[in-house]
Design a protein around this motif. Structure first.
Motif, mmCIF file in Angstrom:
data_model
loop_
_atom_site.group_PDB
_atom_site.id
_atom_site.type_symbol
_atom_site.label_atom_id
_atom_site.label_comp_id
_atom_site.label_asym_id
_atom_site.label_seq_id
_atom_site.Cartn_x
_atom_site.Cartn_y
_atom_site.Cartn_z
ATOM 1 N N ASP A 254 0.646 -1.267 0.253
ATOM 2 C CA ASP A 254 -0.030 0.425 -0.314
ATOM 3 C C ASP A 254 1.044 1.099 0.350
ATOM 4 O OD1 ASP A 254 -1.842 -1.086 -0.200
ATOM 5 O OD2 ASP A 254 -2.397 -1.243 2.345
ATOM 6 N N ALA A 258 0.786 4.482 -3.036
ATOM 7 C CA ALA A 258 1.169 5.215 -2.827
ATOM 8 C C ALA A 258 1.905 6.481 -3.568
ATOM 9 C CB ALA A 258 0.302 5.816 -1.049
ATOM 10 N N ASN A 259 3.134 5.837 -2.992
ATOM 11 C CA ASN A 259 4.327 6.740 -2.872
ATOM 12 C C ASN A 259 4.603 6.848 -4.864
ATOM 13 O OD1 ASN A 259 6.564 7.752 -0.888
ATOM 14 N ND2 ASN A 259 5.321 5.698 0.147
#
Length: 271
Positions: A254, A258-259
């Motif tokens: 996750d 996201a990054n």
């Protein structure tokens, strides 16, 4: 630096590490090649569970001086690396292992006859247009911790990314062999990483010469730290992003997703 040494004929990619460094001959790395270490395809008994105090990575942190030492810990990183044992045949699967990066630093020392941090300074850092000095963790044996503990400013880290974006050149002078950088950008074995968090986020991705290759349409590659540090390089849009972070937990699928989305958003805003 490994690319420089290969280009100068001081070491060969297919050399077995145990031949370069006899002290590692009976370790997991003895019959592994430098290329397999570069691509994190050395099968080694090494637990990289960052939140487990009994894991190998926690012991390595203690050896580096990041955590209080225990009486039965190895004296230094050199001794720690010699203690690691094989987990099977090499060259088949991606096994990200912090110790493997330190083995490559030991290769640098063995080939040059100098401490890793000195070679890092003279061959790379001093040849970049950096604004500030950098620092690195050094253990009790004088080993500079190559897998982490490197300290620099965010902008100077971005200059390392610019070196890769410019195919190893700085102001028209070749610092790292162009062919070596282009080989990184071309990517590696896309099947070796299958089943990993990385492949979940980057299904066409691979790992090559200590860099994560996303396999996206922009040819994006990146380096990452476990708590949100990134050096993101987009060759198509000619953008480098350096990001420091302090995530409370180590990388997860996750957090990686996201990054990656955040980095692509930044690159898109730059167009």
């Amino acid at each position: 630096m490994i690319g420089q040494l290969i280009d100068e004929g001081l070491v060969e990619e297919q050399s077995e590490i145990g031949r370069v460094m006899p002290r590692l001959k009976r370790s997991a790395y003895g019959n592994a090649t430098i290329r397999e270490a570069l691509d994190m395809q050395v099968a080694v008994e090494y637990d990289e569970t960052y939140h487990d105090p009994t894991a190998h990575v926690a012991q390595q942190d203690r050896v580096a001086g990041w955590r209080p030492a225990r009486p039965d810990d190895p004296a230094d990183t050199y001794e720690f690396l010699t203690s690691l044992r094989s987990a099977g045949p090499h060259g088949e699967r991606l096994q990200y292992c912090s110790a493997t990066t330190d083995v490559l630093a030991w290769v640098v020392e063995a080939v040059t006859g100098e401490r890793y941090h000195n070679v890092l300074s003279t061959r790379l850092w001093s040849r970049l247009p950096t604004q500030d000095d950098a620092g690195i963790t050094v253990d009790r044996g004088g080993f500079a911790f190559a897998n982490g503990g490197f300290v620099c400013t965010t902008r100077d880290l971005a200059r390392l990314g610019q070196l890769v974006l410019d195919r190893g050149a700085v102001n028209g002078q070749q610092v790292v062999p162009r062919s070596y950088v282009e080989d990184i950008l071309a990517g590696g074995d896309t099947t070796a990483a299958s089943g990993s968090h990385f492949h979940t986020v980057h299904p066409r991705g691979s790992y090559r010469s200590q860099w994560w290759i996303t396999g996206d349409d922009h040819g994006t590659i990146y380096g990452a730290g476990i708590h949100g540090q990134y050096l993101w390089i987009d060759p198509t849009d000619e953008v480098v992003v350096a990001k420091f972070g302090a995530h409370p937990r180590a990388l997860s699928a996750d957090a990686l997703a996201a990054n990656s989305a955040f980095m692509r958003w930044l690159v898109a805003r730059h167009r």
